[in-house]
Design a protein around this motif. Sequence first.
Motif, PDB file in Angstrom:
ATOM      1  N   ASP A 290      -5.893  -0.893  10.345  1.00 29.35           N
ATOM      2  CA  ASP A 290      -6.041   0.359   9.599  1.00 29.35           C
ATOM      3  C   ASP A 290      -5.163   1.461  10.196  1.00 29.35           C
ATOM      4  OD1 ASP A 290      -7.572   0.373  11.944  1.00 29.35           O
ATOM      5  OD2 ASP A 290      -8.790   2.024  11.197  1.00 29.35           O
TER       6      ASP A 290
ATOM      7  N   ASN B 131     -12.306  -0.732   5.465  1.00 32.75           N
ATOM      8  CA  ASN B 131     -11.422  -0.566   6.621  1.00 32.75           C
ATOM      9  C   ASN B 131     -11.535  -1.774   7.538  1.00 32.75           C
ATOM     10  OD1 ASN B 131     -10.497   2.324   6.268  1.00 32.75           O
ATOM     11  ND2 ASN B 131     -12.712   2.623   6.263  1.00 32.75           N
TER      12      ASN B 131
ATOM     13  N   SER C 154      -8.577  -7.364  -2.898  1.00 25.70           N
ATOM     14  CA  SER C 154      -8.553  -6.050  -3.502  1.00 25.70           C
ATOM     15  C   SER C 154      -8.908  -5.045  -2.418  1.00 25.70           C
ATOM     16  CB  SER C 154      -9.515  -5.972  -4.689  1.00 25.70           C
ATOM     17  OG  SER C 154      -9.399  -4.726  -5.352  1.00 25.70           O
ATOM     18  N   SER C 155      -9.399  -3.884  -2.789  1.00 27.22           N
ATOM     19  CA  SER C 155      -9.632  -2.823  -1.806  1.00 27.22           C
ATOM     20  C   SER C 155     -10.768  -1.921  -2.243  1.00 27.22           C
ATOM     21  CB  SER C 155      -8.352  -1.992  -1.648  1.00 27.22           C
ATOM     22  OG  SER C 155      -8.595  -0.808  -0.921  1.00 27.22           O
TER      23      SER C 155
ATOM     24  N   ARG D 179     -13.251  -6.796  -2.303  1.00 29.71           N
ATOM     25  CA  ARG D 179     -12.982  -5.359  -2.159  1.00 29.71           C
ATOM     26  C   ARG D 179     -13.178  -4.992  -0.681  1.00 29.71           C
ATOM     27  NH1 ARG D 179     -16.229  -3.459  -7.617  1.00 29.71           N
ATOM     28  NH2 ARG D 179     -14.586  -4.081  -9.099  1.00 29.71           N
TER      29      ARG D 179
ATOM     30  N   ASN E 283       1.175  -5.881  -6.315  1.00 26.09           N
ATOM     31  CA  ASN E 283      -0.269  -5.954  -6.493  1.00 26.09           C
ATOM     32  C   ASN E 283      -0.712  -6.434  -7.864  1.00 26.09           C
ATOM     33  OD1 ASN E 283      -0.346  -4.932  -3.915  1.00 26.09           O
ATOM     34  ND2 ASN E 283      -0.891  -2.860  -4.540  1.00 26.09           N
TER      35      ASN E 283
ATOM     36  N   ALA F 299       0.815  -1.208   0.000  1.00 27.16           N
ATOM     37  CA  ALA F 299       0.000   0.000   0.000  1.00 27.16           C
ATOM     38  C   ALA F 299       0.850   1.261   0.000  1.00 27.16           C
ATOM     39  CB  ALA F 299      -0.921   0.004   1.221  1.00 27.16           C
TER      40      ALA F 299
ATOM     41  N   LYS G  87      -4.749  -1.751  -7.528  1.00 26.68           N
ATOM     42  CA  LYS G  87      -5.733  -2.789  -7.232  1.00 26.68           C
ATOM     43  C   LYS G  87      -6.747  -2.928  -8.368  1.00 26.68           C
ATOM     44  CE  LYS G  87      -4.538  -4.530  -3.226  1.00 26.68           C
ATOM     45  NZ  LYS G  87      -4.222  -5.976  -3.077  1.00 26.68           N
TER      46      LYS G  87
ATOM     47  N   TYR H 198      -2.293   3.371  -5.080  1.00 21.05           N
ATOM     48  CA  TYR H 198      -2.682   2.075  -4.519  1.00 21.05           C
ATOM     49  C   TYR H 198      -4.006   1.601  -5.121  1.00 21.05           C
ATOM     50  CZ  TYR H 198      -4.542  -1.221  -1.064  1.00 21.05           C
ATOM     51  OH  TYR H 198      -5.107  -2.316  -0.447  1.00 21.05           O
TER      52      TYR H 198
END
Length: 286
Positions: free
Chosen positions: A158, A153, A98-99, A150, A75, A64, A127, A123
Motif C-alpha cells: 500500500d 489495503n 477488484s478493489s 474486493r 482493468n 492504479a 474496477k 481507478y
Amino acid sequence: MQTVILGAQGKLGGVLHRHARRAGLGWLGQGRREGVDLLWSPDCAPRAEVFPAGGTVINMIGRASPDEKALRHANIELTRQILHHATAHGVAHVVLASSAAVYGNAADGPVAETATLSPLIPYGHSKAEMEAVAADYAQRPDSPALTILRIGNVAGSDALTAIARQRCTTGEPMDLHRFPDGAAPVRSYIGPRDLFDVVTAVAQTPPASSRILNVAAPTPVDLEAVMTAYQTHFLPDLRWQDTPVPNGVPKQVILSTQALERLIHLPSGPDYAAKMALQVKQDLAP
C-alpha cells in the motif's frame, strides 16, 4: 488441477507468487520479464499453459494510475480478453482482483458486498466496470466459475508502506492525520500472508457460478497502530508527526468480512497491526 497467477510480477501478484513458491503449491506465475514460470503478454496470442483446462486462473493484472486510458486497457479490456481466453481453453475457475475503491468512502460502518457501488476516483470506476463485465460474462452458459475479490489495503503493498520506507531513507517524518478528538483514521487492512491464505482458500473452493468477497482482516486497524507496529518490527527509523486530517477524509473505512469468514478463519484481535507488520517483514525478506 493447475493454478496460474496472471501478473505475478506486480505488487499483489508478486505476493501470491512468492508465498505459493514457499508453500510448494506448484502454482505457475505469469509475467512479461524473466523470473517467472510463464513468459507471456496479454497482447499476444493465448497459450494453453497460461489458461489450463480444468484449472484456476488468478488475474492480478491491473493498473492504479490516474491515466483513464491505461485504466480501461488494464482493468477492463484485458479482463474481457482473459475471460474470453479462459472460456475458450476450458478453465474451470477465474479469480479477479477488484478493489474496495468501488465503494467510495464507505464511511457509514462495515460495508457489505451488497452495498451500492459509488466509486470516487477513476481507478474505482474502472474496477466497478470490470466487475460489470464479469457479471455479464457469468450469465453465459459456458462461463467459468467466477470469484471477484474486493481487496482492501494490503500491508506492504500500500501507499503507507511505500511512503514509510521512503521517509526512513530520507530521514523525514511521515504525516499522521488526526481528527479533532485525537483519533487516527481506521481502515480495513490485511497482511500479505493472510491475503495469500485467502486466495488459496478461494482457489480451492470455487463457487457454483459466481461470487463477490470483500478481502480484509476481521479486525480493522488505526493508522497510528500500523506505524507503531512497523517501527517496532522492521522500520526502526520510522518517525511521524501529527497533522490535522484533510477535509473529506472519513474517520473509518471498514469492510464487512462476514462472507469471507464463512470461507476461512483469519487472525484478528487488538494486536492485528503487529501480526500484520511481522508478515510484511517476512514477505520483504530476501
